[in-house]
Scaffold this motif. Sequence first.
Motif, PDB file in Angstrom:
ATOM      1  N   LEU A   1      -9.838   4.480  -0.352  1.00 56.61           N
ATOM      2  CA  LEU A   1      -8.406   4.459   0.018  1.00 56.61           C
ATOM      3  C   LEU A   1      -8.179   4.908   1.460  1.00 56.61           C
ATOM      4  O   LEU A   1      -7.062   4.846   1.972  1.00 56.61           O
ATOM      5  N   GLN A   2      -9.249   5.375   2.114  1.00 51.15           N
ATOM      6  CA  GLN A   2      -9.063   6.103   3.379  1.00 51.15           C
ATOM      7  C   GLN A   2      -8.421   5.287   4.495  1.00 51.15           C
ATOM      8  O   GLN A   2      -7.809   5.842   5.394  1.00 51.15           O
ATOM      9  N   HIS A   3      -8.552   3.965   4.434  1.00 47.37           N
ATOM     10  CA  HIS A   3      -7.995   3.125   5.511  1.00 47.37           C
ATOM     11  C   HIS A   3      -6.563   2.674   5.205  1.00 47.37           C
ATOM     12  O   HIS A   3      -5.924   2.029   6.033  1.00 47.37           O
ATOM     13  N   ILE A   4      -6.063   2.966   4.015  1.00 44.53           N
ATOM     14  CA  ILE A   4      -4.744   2.435   3.605  1.00 44.53           C
ATOM     15  C   ILE A   4      -3.603   3.295   4.182  1.00 44.53           C
ATOM     16  O   ILE A   4      -3.648   4.516   4.140  1.00 44.53           O
ATOM     17  N   ARG A   5      -2.575   2.636   4.741  1.00 44.44           N
ATOM     18  CA  ARG A   5      -1.446   3.353   5.342  1.00 44.44           C
ATOM     19  C   ARG A   5      -0.106   2.984   4.697  1.00 44.44           C
ATOM     20  O   ARG A   5       0.913   3.592   5.001  1.00 44.44           O
ATOM     21  N   GLU A   6      -0.103   1.917   3.858  1.00 40.71           N
ATOM     22  CA  GLU A   6       1.136   1.469   3.204  1.00 40.71           C
ATOM     23  C   GLU A   6       0.989   1.623   1.693  1.00 40.71           C
ATOM     24  O   GLU A   6      -0.043   1.227   1.134  1.00 40.71           O
ATOM     25  N   TYR A   7       2.015   2.147   1.075  1.00 39.98           N
ATOM     26  CA  TYR A   7       1.974   2.366  -0.376  1.00 39.98           C
ATOM     27  C   TYR A   7       1.661   1.078  -1.132  1.00 39.98           C
ATOM     28  O   TYR A   7       0.858   1.061  -2.062  1.00 39.98           O
ATOM     29  N   GLU A   8       2.278  -0.009  -0.699  1.00 39.43           N
ATOM     30  CA  GLU A   8       2.110  -1.297  -1.381  1.00 39.43           C
ATOM     31  C   GLU A   8       0.653  -1.766  -1.341  1.00 39.43           C
ATOM     32  O   GLU A   8       0.242  -2.567  -2.187  1.00 39.43           O
ATOM     33  N   ASN A   9      -0.105  -1.288  -0.364  1.00 35.03           N
ATOM     34  CA  ASN A   9      -1.508  -1.713  -0.256  1.00 35.03           C
ATOM     35  C   ASN A   9      -2.473  -0.891  -1.117  1.00 35.03           C
ATOM     36  O   ASN A   9      -3.671  -1.180  -1.164  1.00 35.03           O
ATOM     37  N   LEU A  10      -1.950   0.135  -1.771  1.00 32.46           N
ATOM     38  CA  LEU A  10      -2.823   0.912  -2.664  1.00 32.46           C
ATOM     39  C   LEU A  10      -3.189   0.051  -3.867  1.00 32.46           C
ATOM     40  O   LEU A  10      -2.360  -0.754  -4.325  1.00 32.46           O
ATOM     41  N   PRO A  11      -4.385   0.196  -4.427  1.00 33.01           N
ATOM     42  CA  PRO A  11      -4.708  -0.528  -5.653  1.00 33.01           C
ATOM     43  C   PRO A  11      -3.704  -0.168  -6.761  1.00 33.01           C
ATOM     44  O   PRO A  11      -3.165   0.949  -6.763  1.00 33.01           O
ATOM     45  N   SER A  12      -3.459  -1.107  -7.657  1.00 33.14           N
ATOM     46  CA  SER A  12      -2.409  -0.886  -8.667  1.00 33.14           C
ATOM     47  C   SER A  12      -2.678   0.378  -9.490  1.00 33.14           C
ATOM     48  O   SER A  12      -1.760   1.117  -9.838  1.00 33.14           O
TER      49      SER A  12
ATOM     50  N   TYR B   1      -1.154   6.042 -10.874  1.00 32.54           N
ATOM     51  CA  TYR B   1      -1.398   7.493 -10.888  1.00 32.54           C
ATOM     52  C   TYR B   1      -0.223   8.225 -10.234  1.00 32.54           C
ATOM     53  O   TYR B   1       0.260   9.237 -10.739  1.00 32.54           O
ATOM     54  N   VAL B   2       0.238   7.684  -9.124  1.00 31.69           N
ATOM     55  CA  VAL B   2       1.367   8.293  -8.399  1.00 31.69           C
ATOM     56  C   VAL B   2       2.625   8.239  -9.274  1.00 31.69           C
ATOM     57  O   VAL B   2       3.356   9.232  -9.408  1.00 31.69           O
ATOM     58  N   LYS B   3       2.850   7.071  -9.870  1.00 37.74           N
ATOM     59  CA  LYS B   3       4.035   6.889 -10.719  1.00 37.74           C
ATOM     60  C   LYS B   3       4.002   7.847 -11.917  1.00 37.74           C
ATOM     61  O   LYS B   3       5.014   8.420 -12.305  1.00 37.74           O
TER      62      LYS B   3
ATOM     63  N   PRO C   1      -9.163  13.250   5.394  1.00 32.80           N
ATOM     64  CA  PRO C   1      -8.936  14.516   6.103  1.00 32.80           C
ATOM     65  C   PRO C   1      -8.167  14.396   7.426  1.00 32.80           C
ATOM     66  O   PRO C   1      -7.536  15.354   7.862  1.00 32.80           O
ATOM     67  N   ASP C   2      -8.213  13.229   8.071  1.00 35.40           N
ATOM     68  CA  ASP C   2      -7.590  13.113   9.391  1.00 35.40           C
ATOM     69  C   ASP C   2      -6.064  13.068   9.279  1.00 35.40           C
ATOM     70  O   ASP C   2      -5.504  12.567   8.304  1.00 35.40           O
ATOM     71  N   ARG C   3      -5.428  13.577  10.315  1.00 35.23           N
ATOM     72  CA  ARG C   3      -3.970  13.581  10.463  1.00 35.23           C
ATOM     73  C   ARG C   3      -3.382  12.187  10.197  1.00 35.23           C
ATOM     74  O   ARG C   3      -2.296  12.047   9.653  1.00 35.23           O
ATOM     75  N   LYS C   4      -4.119  11.164  10.619  1.00 34.20           N
ATOM     76  CA  LYS C   4      -3.584   9.798  10.514  1.00 34.20           C
ATOM     77  C   LYS C   4      -3.797   9.177   9.137  1.00 34.20           C
ATOM     78  O   LYS C   4      -3.213   8.142   8.831  1.00 34.20           O
ATOM     79  N   GLN C   5      -4.646   9.771   8.324  1.00 30.84           N
ATOM     80  CA  GLN C   5      -4.943   9.181   7.007  1.00 30.84           C
ATOM     81  C   GLN C   5      -3.879   9.601   5.992  1.00 30.84           C
ATOM     82  O   GLN C   5      -4.102  10.459   5.127  1.00 30.84           O
ATOM     83  N   VAL C   6      -2.731   8.972   6.131  1.00 36.18           N
ATOM     84  CA  VAL C   6      -1.588   9.376   5.313  1.00 36.18           C
ATOM     85  C   VAL C   6      -0.672   8.185   5.042  1.00 36.18           C
ATOM     86  O   VAL C   6      -0.560   7.272   5.868  1.00 36.18           O
ATOM     87  N   ILE C   7      -0.049   8.210   3.860  1.00 38.87           N
ATOM     88  CA  ILE C   7       0.936   7.175   3.512  1.00 38.87           C
ATOM     89  C   ILE C   7       2.281   7.883   3.388  1.00 38.87           C
ATOM     90  O   ILE C   7       2.415   8.845   2.624  1.00 38.87           O
ATOM     91  N   LEU C   8       3.244   7.441   4.182  1.00 40.81           N
ATOM     92  CA  LEU C   8       4.567   8.075   4.146  1.00 40.81           C
ATOM     93  C   LEU C   8       5.544   7.133   3.444  1.00 40.81           C
ATOM     94  O   LEU C   8       5.556   5.931   3.688  1.00 40.81           O
TER      95      LEU C   8
END
Length: 427
Positions: free
Chosen positions: A380-391, A396-398, A415-422
């Motif tokens: 998941l580390q490269h994903i930045r958009e919620y919609e791009n997360l695997p279903s 799990y989030v839901k 771990p990086d500052r940028k590895q986040v989905i807002l």
Amino acid sequence: MPASLVVGTQWGDEGKGKIVDILAEKAHMVVRYQGGNNAGHTVVNDQEKYEMHLLPSGVLYPDTMAVMGQGMVIDPWALIEEMEGLKKRGVSIENLYISDSAHLVLPYHILLDKLEEKLRGTDKLGTTVKGIGPAYTDKAARRGIRMGDILHPQRLKRSLEIALRYHNQVLKKVFHESCVDLEELLAKLLDLGEILKPHICNTSLKIAQNWEAGRHIFFEGAHGTLLDIDNGSYPYVTSSSTVAGAVAGGAGFPPGNVDEIIGVVKAYTTRVGEGVFPTEEDSSTGDKLREAGGEYGVTTRRPRRCGWLDIPLLKHSLRINGADWLALTKMDVLSFMDEIQVATAYKLDGEIIQEMPTDMEKLERCEPVYEFLPGWKQDLQHIREYENLPSQAREYVKFLEEKTHLPVKLISVGPDRKQVILRGGIG
Ligand code: IMP
């Protein structure tokens, strides 16, 4: 401008440092209000890794004021070492303000922490041995030494005389240790006072002035709710109040002025030290989780005990803190799992219960009731958009949102500052 607060909802080590670091970018002031260098947080930015124990995470931003409130207990040697370490790496600490009313952790507190743990034998607490408990004990017993004291030789000498009148008796008669030399300690503390002098002030006034001027204040809780002295897994807790409400005393900030409380939840649960842990996975799966998550203490390097997400525990914690939304951390760590367990209730004496008992003897007897969710088995580390997360990851989030009735607005996937989905208006 709002006042925001970040609080740990489990046993600490939820990854609050990174969350504060991300959210505090827009804050004018970041304030710590309890604990000491028993805390440890890691911030990774631009390939640089910072491990901090005392300084608020916001100190890494050059224009952000960093405040250490009166609810903290501060080891002045450890503080200066941390300040020097950051200075060497080019981080300015000019905007650091330390409360004159914060208590000091002194060498005899560290020694007592060690001796008291030894005395408890097999009933030891598993403290960080940083002197935190004995320093808070002195504060409550009204023989503590405060930051402001080290700027005044006569006052400091008088306070030390009172403290040592007690501690030297205890050290000598109870523990058969040598006494603390007052003059030696006095001289060392006065030297430290000279270094810290430009930073020591009335921080609650400073916070109020900035808040009134419309600046964004960010409060950074340390440890986690289950380590709270009043609401945690007593006696296996730390000695401070770790909940959101502690901001009132620990920073001198009116609780009604806090606009948003952000509960930080790790995607699984960990704890260090002794004590109850209903969803602990004491197996090779737990070991894999520890390795995948790098679950070793920042402060003591101890391996952390690992287990599953625990909804009754979270409900207890979120209710006490009054969290408005959740930041879910270390989601990427679960990527190796085929199936993920979450405790949604407990079984106690044959009965299913939804709430975490506050009687620790009862909590010890609780068996978690698990629900099983499918794993996503993808990085998941490269994903930045919620919609791009695997279903399955969105599932799990839901699931967490439904069980806690709170929105998850931030998801950390590395771990990086940028590895986040807002989500939901953050960022
Ligand atoms: P103390 O705070 O050093 O007195 O330790 C009391 C308990 O709190 C021990 O179980 C510690 O491992 C735990 N503890 C203290 N600070 C932290 C933290 O920041 N993260 C996780 N556990 C902590």
